[in-house]
Design an enzyme around this catalytic site. Sequence first.
Site, PDB file in Angstrom:
ATOM      1  N   ASP A  77     -23.820  61.749-129.063  1.00  0.00           N
ATOM      2  CA  ASP A  77     -22.537  61.124-128.708  1.00  0.00           C
ATOM      3  C   ASP A  77     -22.646  60.484-127.326  1.00  0.00           C
ATOM      4  O   ASP A  77     -21.748  60.614-126.500  1.00  0.00           O
ATOM      5  CB  ASP A  77     -21.402  62.142-128.744  1.00  0.00           C
ATOM      6  CG  ASP A  77     -20.025  61.472-128.701  1.00  0.00           C
ATOM      7  OD1 ASP A  77     -19.926  60.291-129.087  1.00  0.00           O
ATOM      8  OD2 ASP A  77     -19.051  62.123-128.279  1.00  0.00           O
ATOM      9  N   LYS A 132     -14.242  74.050-118.735  1.00  0.00           N
ATOM     10  CA  LYS A 132     -13.844  73.535-120.044  1.00  0.00           C
ATOM     11  C   LYS A 132     -13.217  74.679-120.828  1.00  0.00           C
ATOM     12  O   LYS A 132     -13.866  75.695-121.090  1.00  0.00           O
ATOM     13  CB  LYS A 132     -15.060  72.975-120.786  1.00  0.00           C
ATOM     14  CG  LYS A 132     -14.744  72.366-122.141  1.00  0.00           C
ATOM     15  CD  LYS A 132     -15.989  71.735-122.751  1.00  0.00           C
ATOM     16  CE  LYS A 132     -15.693  71.105-124.103  1.00  0.00           C
ATOM     17  NZ  LYS A 132     -16.891  70.429-124.674  1.00  0.00           N
ATOM     18  N   VAL A 137      -9.848  70.401-119.496  1.00  0.00           N
ATOM     19  CA  VAL A 137     -10.861  70.588-118.458  1.00  0.00           C
ATOM     20  C   VAL A 137     -10.131  70.740-117.133  1.00  0.00           C
ATOM     21  O   VAL A 137      -9.263  69.929-116.791  1.00  0.00           O
ATOM     22  CB  VAL A 137     -11.844  69.397-118.398  1.00  0.00           C
ATOM     23  CG1 VAL A 137     -12.850  69.607-117.272  1.00  0.00           C
ATOM     24  CG2 VAL A 137     -12.572  69.239-119.724  1.00  0.00           C
ATOM     25  N   ASN A 174      -7.964  67.224-127.733  1.00  0.00           N
ATOM     26  CA  ASN A 174      -7.479  67.852-128.963  1.00  0.00           C
ATOM     27  C   ASN A 174      -7.779  69.341-129.015  1.00  0.00           C
ATOM     28  O   ASN A 174      -7.053  70.106-129.649  1.00  0.00           O
ATOM     29  CB  ASN A 174      -8.114  67.165-130.179  1.00  0.00           C
ATOM     30  CG  ASN A 174      -7.639  65.737-130.348  1.00  0.00           C
ATOM     31  OD1 ASN A 174      -6.526  65.407-129.949  1.00  0.00           O
ATOM     32  ND2 ASN A 174      -8.475  64.893-130.920  1.00  0.00           N
ATOM     33  N   PHE A 175      -8.869  69.767-128.359  1.00  0.00           N
ATOM     34  CA  PHE A 175      -9.302  71.153-128.498  1.00  0.00           C
ATOM     35  C   PHE A 175      -9.066  71.989-127.245  1.00  0.00           C
ATOM     36  O   PHE A 175      -9.371  73.168-127.230  1.00  0.00           O
ATOM     37  CB  PHE A 175     -10.788  71.196-128.871  1.00  0.00           C
ATOM     38  CG  PHE A 175     -11.069  70.603-130.219  1.00  0.00           C
ATOM     39  CD1 PHE A 175     -10.813  71.319-131.369  1.00  0.00           C
ATOM     40  CD2 PHE A 175     -11.553  69.315-130.337  1.00  0.00           C
ATOM     41  CE1 PHE A 175     -11.050  70.778-132.614  1.00  0.00           C
ATOM     42  CE2 PHE A 175     -11.799  68.753-131.577  1.00  0.00           C
ATOM     43  CZ  PHE A 175     -11.542  69.488-132.719  1.00  0.00           C
TER      44      PHE A 175
END
Length: 434
Positions: free
Chosen positions: A286, A190, A175, A171-172
């Site tokens: 996470d 990234k 890589v 989404n952002f």
Amino acid sequence: DVAVGPEAAFVAVLVRLRDAPAGHRAVERLMERALPQPIVVILLKSEGIDALSEHVERLEETKAFIRLSAHGVYWQPKCHDDLEEIVDYWLACAAETKDMSTQRYQEEKERQAEEDSHRLEAKRRESGLFWEKAHEIFGNFPPLCQDLAEPALGGNLGRHHNIIKTLGVGNFGKVMLLQEKQTQVFKALKVVGKKQLDTFDMVEALSKEIGFSKRLVHPNIMSFCGAAHSNLHIMLLLEYVGPKNLYEFHRDSGAKSLPPQISRAFFKQAASAIVYCHSQGVAHRDLKQENLVVSPDCQTVKVVDFGQADSVHVTWEAHGTVPFVAPEVLAEDERDYDAAKADVWALGVVLVEMLCGLNTIPGILRWKMPVDANPALAKDLRGLISPRREFCRSLASAAPHGSWSSELGNLLQNVLTPSSAERWNAGQVAEVDW
């Protein structure tokens, strides 16, 4: 106290940076009035003031503008023409809502559709005061380099690396796989698009990720090589660990469970990395199979992606990925929350999935994956793992023959416990020999 009549197209609030707290209160009062017109905030740099550097003590008040649900927040137009562009843009938006159909407006609308979205958004988000001074606000943020190439658009990263391929897209950003020209060593890049970083909190989280990645040096944590800041992107240059994460490695094996010796080795390596993180005051928040990458020789796993990481002392907030989220996080239980103990729960779920199969717990609870975190899931989990002995017996029956032991059962009973206060810490987990 401003009077806003029905003929008004929009309301613009111009605020000097030094008056940010008062400006914030004014905007809040306007928003409380539920005006039908859009509210646009324009933050202005005062003459003679060196951008944000002299206002760090007021950063929290300044951040509040980004958190407002105003229709637009603009950082210091560079000149009078920029301010006119903002006004023209919102006049056009207002005209569109009133369904004006003059020839002049139609021509203007077509021109704006092609130009304004790129030009105005670029000025607002990519080359304005905020991005120029982001490295002064956030200590780990790289300074803006306007001459830097854009690998995501096909350019190489400097003179020393060649782009091989794109490894993944999210989404952002994406890589990418790079190869250093001189050493032939592979690295991961990234690339995060600045258009996606449209709140202070998101930029702050990325800055934290950079800071934690720099600090954490461990054999089972992906190494950080550097960061760069171009006109369009933030880039993190990282160690390339391998082509598959643990989830992909497990899925592609074709087996329900991984061999016990592999599960044991990978778990101990991941636990060692988390013990080290906690000793440095960092909670990953996470941890999951997708954030454990397997080396090409299948002998090593490394923890990656500190995008949600924070201090071990941070208070409760939603984080993580179901089913690796601890019950107290799902239940929004601030009193029982411990960021480090939430990592330990996630470690336990990773081990269960390696031994008993992917999505073991969601399968038992009949959760339809993917599922968003919510308090109802906490009730399901607590019902499943209480009493813990019966739950561990059911896991033992699902594990490969000969892989279960009393030490392993005791480990899981003390890791997958509904109370964070009773749950073992990462150091205790790493010490168990099973």
